[in-house]
Design an enzyme around this catalytic site. Sequence first.
Site: not given
Lengths: 410, 410
Positions: B167-169, B172
């Site tokens: 989810w971070d990726v 981003a």
Amino acid sequence: MTYPFLNRLRVVESSAFIAAPLAGLTLAQFGADVIRVDIPGGGIDYARLPRMPHPEGRGRSIYWAGLNKGKRSVAIDIRKPEGRELVQALATAPGPDAGVLLTNIGTPWLAHEVLAQRRADVISCTIQGNADGSTAVDYTVNCATGYPYATGGGSRERPVNHVMPAWDVACAYQAAFAIVAAVNRRQREGVGAELKMALSDVAFTTLSNLGVLAEAELLHEERPSIGNHIYGAFGRDFATADGERIMVAAISAGQWRSLVKACGIGEAVAATEQRLGLDFDDEAQRYEGRDAIAELVEPWFAARGTLDAERELQANKVCWGRYKTVGELLASDKRVSTENPVFERTTTPGMGEHLVAGSAVRAPAMERAPTRPAPTIGSNTDEVLAEVLGLDAGAIGRLHDAAVIAGPSD
Amino acid sequence: MTYPFLNRLRVVESSAFIAAPLAGLTLAQFGADVIRVDIPGGGIDYARLPRMPHPEGRGRSIYWAGLNKGKRSVAIDIRKPEGRELVQALATAPGPDAGVLLTNIGTPWLAHEVLAQRRADVISCTIQGNADGSTAVDYTVNCATGYPYATGGGSRERPVNHVMPAWDVACAYQAAFAIVAAVNRRQREGVGAELKMALSDVAFTTLSNLGVLAEAELLHEERPSIGNHIYGAFGRDFATADGERIMVAAISAGQWRSLVKACGIGEAVAATEQRLGLDFDDEAQRYEGRDAIAELVEPWFAARGTLDAERELQANKVCWGRYKTVGELLASDKRVSTENPVFERTTTPGMGEHLVAGSAVRAPAMERAPTRPAPTIGSNTDEVLAEVLGLDAGAIGRLHDAAVIAGPSD
């Protein structure tokens, strides 16, 4: 919700599965006019599970409908030369807001140099499995990343695949980014761009970006398999008295202090630090002492019902989350409801009314429009050919008669 | 490699951890001048594991170096009013290619309305945990998506967390997209934009995009936990005679035919279809018969060494991949080597020489520049303040003396 960032930028999408369609969806959510081209009856992803119930098993694909919201659908038989010519014409139609192709179909007649002969400043974005043109999908790329050996107590004997197609999703958003950056440059400099993205490159570059490759090369270390622990700090899931599970994260110093306070384990933590010769205020030492910390936290969760635990975690600003099924998420989480402006209810033909997401991006000061549901194949064939290529009713009728194009009911 | 799509667009990044820094990295790889602002000595992510060996345990963070390649670093003490003023000035400096802030630090003095008072057409992108400002990280969001219950034979009693912070990726790359779309609109219409993205919204909107939410709502079904099988078609991992594992995918009809041919199981498949009353040419029925299919494929892999199996899979154009550790990937896979133009070797201060990725996007016709390694904190403080804010040596010296700013050796 849809935001008008992209000023009706027209993107022609010839695609299947996840990465390219999700890139198109992302562009549509920012106001692009995304025209998805499929063969009459739909392409190889049009029947993908899950599907709506249907007596003959041909209910609508819920998967397809999710990935193609807010697009227009044109049905063209690209097995016919005249059909291929139409797609080329759509992708290279004139105008500053047109001339963008998004595809994951590596076919010579959609190659950049072919399109550039028709429109010199065309922008094409081609998503591939591997950069050499060989086939690869999310799951055959992911297995080489090392993650399946490190997931869920995975091992060489029992690697654990991810279920969410993370590389497809990452590829999609990055493709949308690349296309808009190329449009941005075309606006400034008047030049087109050939963009290519391989799913395997998306995965392996992410490994570099997250430091995983350099770790293996410079430290000669493989990331260990640590179950549900968070690498490099402290975080894990815990069971409550009523059998639910809650994930807690103590990555920052503030998050760590909150957890210690919420669980009332300050003294026990100090004793454990002394016993182990570790300073848990340092995240790396928290990671080293993770099993001992987990032993201190476990009884606190085991002694409480889920609601009590959540209340106390919340009051102490712990970083936590509860494990849920998708049904539970829908039934109980305000973040996935119309109370969250990112979500709305829509009616998709062949599916009925349901909750649907717009862009995850919020632009509070900007006007926004409702998300349109996914089209059915060929819903917009005639309208698009008239509008984009200027074909008159006679020409369109002739293409129907020759079965080069199809409407929704053909 | 870096491509000059963004014409030295200047982005000021005040960030930590993964989502915001990876968004900045993505912009830098497309030619943006990304100026990362940190407090002297580095922020809360500067020491995150893995780190280089060091006698006092303070070796450089390989993680941080991966996420901050190609940026400039300015060290400013934002605990001082004068430091905050400098960051505001950097983020709102004049010029068509400036005036963009990327942050995940939700602080009032970086709020959009504060910046807009200094520059009306500023673009700010703020990444949050939850949209209400409460804290959340990848792992405390992921637990609510339903995926941990469905991963690796996971269950309510034993959910399986992902290891790659997907989810971070995803956040981003989507943030990079949103910023460039807003820049695009500013180029056209002269207006700025306030962009906000919550990590939980990124995850839950993706569930909608992949059809997972509508499936639960309309079919009242939860996605089953099916181990390493691919949902909705056929795909699974198999063990070879020498104990390696290979993932195969037969999602499309062509992939299925290739697998049947490679394994020489045409007759056995036909017999199994007849016995079960299923037609494996239909992907949904392949999924239904997945265990029976796996039983036919297993002996083929078990009878072959890995290299033989790979050769035959390749010859038959099967969609496959081998499970690898990161070390094996680096040692044996040309896709992760300088034979792939997406990768190059670089030397990062404090780490040494290592393989490093540029953008996953390839733009074959475009000039490209080598990836610059991550800076050390404060490497570019003086140069940036002089260049962007026009401060002279006296003013910069005074800021050093007052410990408002720091250079690399302070």
